[in-house]
Design a protein around this motif. Structure first.
Motif, PDB file in Angstrom:
ATOM      1  N   PRO A  96       0.786  -1.242   0.000  1.00 12.05           N
ATOM      2  CA  PRO A  96       0.000   0.000   0.000  1.00 12.05           C
ATOM      3  C   PRO A  96       0.812   1.284   0.000  1.00 12.05           C
ATOM      4  CG  PRO A  96      -0.202  -1.152   2.113  1.00 12.05           C
ATOM      5  CD  PRO A  96       0.486  -2.084   1.174  1.00 12.05           C
ATOM      6  N   VAL A  97       2.036   1.266   0.555  1.00 13.16           N
ATOM      7  CA  VAL A  97       2.832   2.493   0.654  1.00 13.16           C
ATOM      8  C   VAL A  97       3.683   2.728  -0.593  1.00 13.16           C
ATOM      9  CG1 VAL A  97       2.891   2.466   3.166  1.00 13.16           C
ATOM     10  CG2 VAL A  97       4.699   1.298   1.884  1.00 13.16           C
ATOM     11  N   LEU A  98       3.617   1.809  -1.562  1.00 11.38           N
ATOM     12  CA  LEU A  98       4.367   1.972  -2.802  1.00 11.38           C
ATOM     13  C   LEU A  98       3.422   2.351  -3.941  1.00 11.38           C
ATOM     14  CD1 LEU A  98       6.832  -1.079  -2.744  1.00 11.38           C
ATOM     15  CD2 LEU A  98       7.195   1.230  -1.859  1.00 11.38           C
ATOM     16  N   SER A  99       3.918   3.168  -4.855  1.00 13.11           N
ATOM     17  CA  SER A  99       3.125   3.539  -6.030  1.00 13.11           C
ATOM     18  C   SER A  99       2.992   2.339  -6.975  1.00 13.11           C
ATOM     19  CB  SER A  99       3.804   4.688  -6.775  1.00 13.11           C
ATOM     20  OG  SER A  99       5.026   4.241  -7.357  1.00 13.11           O
ATOM     21  N   VAL A 100       2.176   2.504  -7.995  1.00 11.92           N
ATOM     22  CA  VAL A 100       2.032   1.472  -9.027  1.00 11.92           C
ATOM     23  C   VAL A 100       3.406   1.115  -9.604  1.00 11.92           C
ATOM     24  CG1 VAL A 100       1.200   1.087 -11.386  1.00 11.92           C
ATOM     25  CG2 VAL A 100      -0.363   2.005  -9.641  1.00 11.92           C
ATOM     26  N   GLU A 137       1.889   6.678 -11.003  1.00 10.73           N
ATOM     27  CA  GLU A 137       2.256   7.379  -9.771  1.00 10.73           C
ATOM     28  C   GLU A 137       1.218   7.210  -8.657  1.00 10.73           C
ATOM     29  OE1 GLU A 137       5.192   8.552  -9.489  1.00 10.73           O
ATOM     30  OE2 GLU A 137       5.670   8.302 -11.621  1.00 10.73           O
ATOM     31  N   LYS A 138       0.114   6.566  -8.964  1.00 16.24           N
ATOM     32  CA  LYS A 138      -0.938   6.387  -7.962  1.00 16.24           C
ATOM     33  C   LYS A 138      -0.585   5.255  -6.999  1.00 16.24           C
ATOM     34  CE  LYS A 138      -4.896   8.310 -10.431  1.00 16.24           C
ATOM     35  NZ  LYS A 138      -6.272   8.063 -10.910  1.00 16.24           N
ATOM     36  N   PHE A 139      -1.300   5.236  -5.853  1.00 12.71           N
ATOM     37  CA  PHE A 139      -1.116   4.199  -4.860  1.00 12.71           C
ATOM     38  C   PHE A 139      -2.286   3.219  -4.936  1.00 12.71           C
ATOM     39  CE2 PHE A 139       1.533   7.653  -3.466  1.00 12.71           C
ATOM     40  CZ  PHE A 139       2.665   7.015  -2.980  1.00 12.71           C
ATOM     41  N   VAL A 151      -2.012  -4.207 -12.157  1.00 11.22           N
ATOM     42  CA  VAL A 151      -0.700  -3.957 -11.550  1.00 11.22           C
ATOM     43  C   VAL A 151      -0.098  -5.270 -11.062  1.00 11.22           C
ATOM     44  CG1 VAL A 151       0.555  -2.740  -9.726  1.00 11.22           C
ATOM     45  CG2 VAL A 151      -1.367  -1.614 -10.888  1.00 11.22           C
ATOM     46  N   ALA A 152      -0.937  -6.099 -10.446  1.00 13.72           N
ATOM     47  CA  ALA A 152      -0.460  -7.396  -9.949  1.00 13.72           C
ATOM     48  C   ALA A 152       0.038  -8.273 -11.096  1.00 13.72           C
ATOM     49  CB  ALA A 152      -1.579  -8.104  -9.188  1.00 13.72           C
ATOM     50  N   ILE A 153      -0.641  -8.215 -12.235  1.00 10.16           N
ATOM     51  CA  ILE A 153      -0.205  -8.980 -13.408  1.00 10.16           C
ATOM     52  C   ILE A 153       1.148  -8.453 -13.904  1.00 10.16           C
ATOM     53  CG2 ILE A 153      -0.710  -9.450 -15.840  1.00 10.16           C
ATOM     54  CD1 ILE A 153      -3.706  -9.450 -15.015  1.00 10.16           C
ATOM     55  N   ALA A 154       1.267  -7.124 -13.983  1.00  7.67           N
ATOM     56  CA  ALA A 154       2.540  -6.529 -14.424  1.00  7.67           C
ATOM     57  C   ALA A 154       3.674  -6.918 -13.476  1.00  7.67           C
ATOM     58  CB  ALA A 154       2.404  -5.018 -14.518  1.00  7.67           C
TER      59      ALA A 154
END
Length: 228
Positions: A96-100, A137-139, A151-154
């Motif tokens: 959660p504290v890291l960006s995409v 840049e979003k969280f 994001v999880a796939i990437a």
């Protein structure tokens, strides 16, 4: 790609022994898109954990790309996972504290330790593939469920794994988003010849699969290939 010989997994609960997987024999080819199906408690997630080197069998042998992973110690197994295997989870498991961008970058720093320029090139390519460039840049808490799964796939693909294991990856998604995610994974499989193995109840994944393996009480009762 993967060969399992008489693989069994027994969990001990006090004096009770629970046979979760029983004498599994399974051959998986490069580039397959496989759905492992069966009722809850049939052993689908356990099979994924064994094949994905997150757990070791009680008995039997697992060969992945000609490496006997059952003989690797904890450190060697972690290194092997980092070089060869990606995971996609039902709950996304983003930090959660890291960006995409940083979530996708994380395995490249922690597992493969790639130079910054190589990391950036890989991440930007995958962000484009999963249509998340404008969200980098979003969280995680600023994203929809479908965006988080992209994001999880990437993140699963950024290490260039030979195999991706996905445990109920569409369970928390609506029908439209599920279809988009399945199409995305199918396209990636075709482009990169990545092997995808799903544990799922989702009929949409089953329909998209080119092989369906049915488990009941820890045993394969059906294994069929589907004409694409």
């Amino acid at each position: 790609m993967i060969s399992n010989k008489n693989v069994s997994k027994v969990y001990k609960m006090g004096e009770l022994e629970l046979d979760v997987i029983k004498n599994l024999n399974l051959e998986i080819r490069y580039g397959e898109f496989i759905a492992i199906v069966g009722p809850s408690g049939s052993g689908k997630s356990t099979v994924l954990n064994l094949l994905g080197c997150l757990d070791k069998p009680t008995r039997g042998q697992i060969l992945i790309d000609e490496t006997d992973v059952t003989k690797l110690d904890t450190t060697a197994l972690a290194n092997f996972r980092g070089e060869n295997i990606g995971f996609i989870f039902q709950s996304f498991n983003l930090i959660p504290v890291l960006s995409v961008y940083e979530n996708i970058e994380y395995p490249l720093i922690m597992i493969q330790n790639l130079p910054q320029a190589q990391r950036h090139e890989r991440i930007m390519k995958l962000l484009k593939e999963v249509d998340m460039l404008d969200q980098k840049e979003k969280f995680p808490d600023q994203l929809s469920g479908g965006q988080r799964q992209r994001v999880a796939i990437a993140r699963a693909l950024v290490t260039n794994p030979k195999i991706v294991f996905a445990d109920e990856p569409t369970a928390n998604l609506d029908t439209k988003t599920s279809n988009q995610i399945i199409t995305l994974m199918r396209n990636i499989q075709k482009e990169f010849n990545t092997t995808f193995i799903f544990a799922t109840h989702d009929e949409k994944i089953v329909t998209a699969a080119d092989r369906i393996i049915t488990l009941v009480d820890g045993e394969i009762i059906d294994d069929k290939r589907v004409q694409s």
